[in-house]
Write a protein that holds these residues in place. Structure first.
Motif, PDB file in Angstrom:
ATOM      1  N   MET A   1       0.843  -1.193   0.000  1.00 17.63           N
ATOM      2  CA  MET A   1       0.000   0.000   0.000  1.00 17.63           C
ATOM      3  C   MET A   1       0.881   1.246   0.000  1.00 17.63           C
ATOM      4  N   GLU A   5      -2.650   6.168  -0.180  1.00 16.13           N
ATOM      5  CA  GLU A   5      -3.823   5.335   0.113  1.00 16.13           C
ATOM      6  C   GLU A   5      -4.083   5.285   1.607  1.00 16.13           C
ATOM      7  N   GLY A  45      -8.009   6.298  -8.409  1.00 15.70           N
ATOM      8  CA  GLY A  45      -7.117   5.662  -7.442  1.00 15.70           C
ATOM      9  C   GLY A  45      -7.744   5.546  -6.064  1.00 15.70           C
ATOM     10  N   GLU A  46      -8.426   6.603  -5.630  1.00 21.01           N
ATOM     11  CA  GLU A  46      -9.086   6.571  -4.323  1.00 21.01           C
ATOM     12  C   GLU A  46     -10.206   5.533  -4.300  1.00 21.01           C
ATOM     13  N   ALA A  49      -8.751   2.106  -3.935  1.00 19.82           N
ATOM     14  CA  ALA A  49      -8.277   1.887  -2.564  1.00 19.82           C
ATOM     15  C   ALA A  49      -9.433   1.582  -1.623  1.00 19.82           C
ATOM     16  N   GLN A  53     -10.080  -2.043   0.213  1.00 23.55           N
ATOM     17  CA  GLN A  53     -10.084  -2.112   1.671  1.00 23.55           C
ATOM     18  C   GLN A  53     -11.401  -2.686   2.196  1.00 23.55           C
ATOM     19  N   THR A  74      -3.788  -4.865   4.718  1.00 19.66           N
ATOM     20  CA  THR A  74      -3.178  -5.083   3.412  1.00 19.66           C
ATOM     21  C   THR A  74      -3.389  -6.549   3.053  1.00 19.66           C
TER      22      THR A  74
END
Length: 395
Positions: A1, A5, A45-46, A49, A53, A74
């Motif tokens: 990660m 992030e 990208g966000e 992530a 998660q 992770t």
């Protein structure tokens, strides 16, 4: 990660979005959820992530329990994280040995550190990767007696009165199924592990398939299974090792914990004739080399040379065994087995095997099962021949 992030996930905006995503029931459509997050103003990208998660949290529930709903994870950290019930056993041993402080070297996302802290121990957790350390710091935030720092396991000095815990990172893929592991497959190496165990009161978690020849002398080697799956091998030393115990098999199940111990590997019991009951020992017993002691304690013996099934006419229930009543002994011939199953109306069949070259799922497909009955088929070798044992599971 990446750090960006982690920063997102720990920000109020990211934490709120993550909580909402992880709380969605079932398995959400990733395309629909991605579109929804993009509409809410998150970048590509966000969004990735957050969805990753949320998926990790859902996957972690079975391994880490209720804590998973608030943890940051992770993929590698979740794979290596100790199961919640197993980590609680680690913490209980440290407490029972009289320690108040524990240094967790290479803490990862903090799975074991959480159990130590929950048991009331003061925890100093050390992690080499700054981003992973930040996640561990977040995960341990509810416990004021726990602190996380960035550092190397090999150069961290622990106070004299503290216990040390180490879970080396695996450098190779498929480590959990590897029977022979070399010292250079681990970080820190097994050479470092051996030195640590010779100098400190320590516990070191390793893969259960570790070659017994690599176990340092003078330590207690404990194999732990949970839900009939061997989860780990832990090497205990110093004040964390029990006097006179060189080998141990700890079995965690619905009824609680049961343990078989011995000063070292047990003397084998020779195989004998097939009895009316066949028993499959828990994998922790087999891995620990204590099968001979279990056979003597239950009045049983192996069904064949080098075969880890036990048999006898009357084997009492044990937390270390799954038992099966033998209802028919058949040649290991799919045609004859299929005929017998049809005659008995067996449509649901669990296939087990030891000591024979057979792929259970493929073998079951060849049998053309039909009917409402159920049974267990054990393919194995006795003293004289290969056999198929048609069995009924005993409770």
């Amino acid at each position: 990660m990446e750090q960006a992030e982690a920063d997102l996930l720990m920000s109020p905006r990211g934490a709120a979005a993550l909580e909402a995503e992880a709380a969605l029931p079932g398995t959400p459509d990733p395309f629909a959820r991605s579109a929804a997050l993009r509409r809410a103003g998150f970048s590509a990208g966000e969004t990735a992530a957050l969805l990753t998660q949320a998926d990790l949290r859902r996957r972690a529930a079975g391994r880490l329990g209720p804590d998973a709903a608030r943890l940051l994870l992770t993929r590698a950290g979740l794979e290596q994280a100790t199961r919640r019930e197993v980590a609680a056993e680690h913490a209980a041993r440290v407490r029972a040995a009289g320690f108040d402080d524990v240094v967790d070297l290479g803490c990862g996302i903090g799975g074991d550190a959480l159990a130590f802290a929950a048991a009331g121990l003061a925890v100093r957790a050390v992690e080499r990767d700054p981003v992973t350390a930040a996640l561990a710091r977040h995960n341990l935030a509810p416990f004021p007696g726990a602190r996380v720092e960035v550092g190397e396991a090999e150069t961290t000095e622990a106070a004299d009165g503290a216990a040390v815990w180490l879970d080396p990172a695996r450098r190779t893929a498929g480590h959990s199924d590897t029977r022979r592991l070399r010292p250079d497959d681990w970080s820190p190496s097994l050479d470092f592990v051996a030195g640590l165990l010779s100098e400190r009161a320590a516990g070191v978690k390793l893969a259960p398939g570790l070659d017994h020849e690599l176990i340092p002398p003078g330590v207690e080697a404990q194999w732990v299974s949970s839900g009939r799956e061997v989860a780990e091998l832990v090497l205990w030393s110093g004040g964390l090792a029990r006097p006179g115990t060189g080998r141990a098999a700890l079995v965690l199940g619905r009824a609680g914990a049961a343990e078989l111990t011995g000063p070292g590997p047990a003397v084998d019991v020779p195989p004998g004739p097939l009895g009316g009951v066949v028993a499959e020992p828990d994998g922790a017993v087999i891995r620990s080399g204590l099968l001979g002691d279990l056979a003597r304690a239950t009045g049983s013996h192996p069904v064949g040379p080098g075969i880890a099934y036990l048999t006898g006419d009357a084997i009492e229930a044990s937390p270390f065994l799954d038992r099966f009543a033998v209802e028919a002994v058949l040649p290991l011939d799919p045609r004859l087995i299929a005929r017998e199953l049809r005659a008995r109306g067996i449509g649901r069949l669990e296939v087990k095997k030891r000591g024979v070259d057979l792929e259970p799922a493929a073998f079951r497909r060849r049998l053309g099962l039909k009917g409402d009955g159920e049974a267990v088929l054990i393919a194995t070798r006795t003293i004289k021949r290969r056999v198929a044992l048609l069995c009924r599971r005993l409770r």
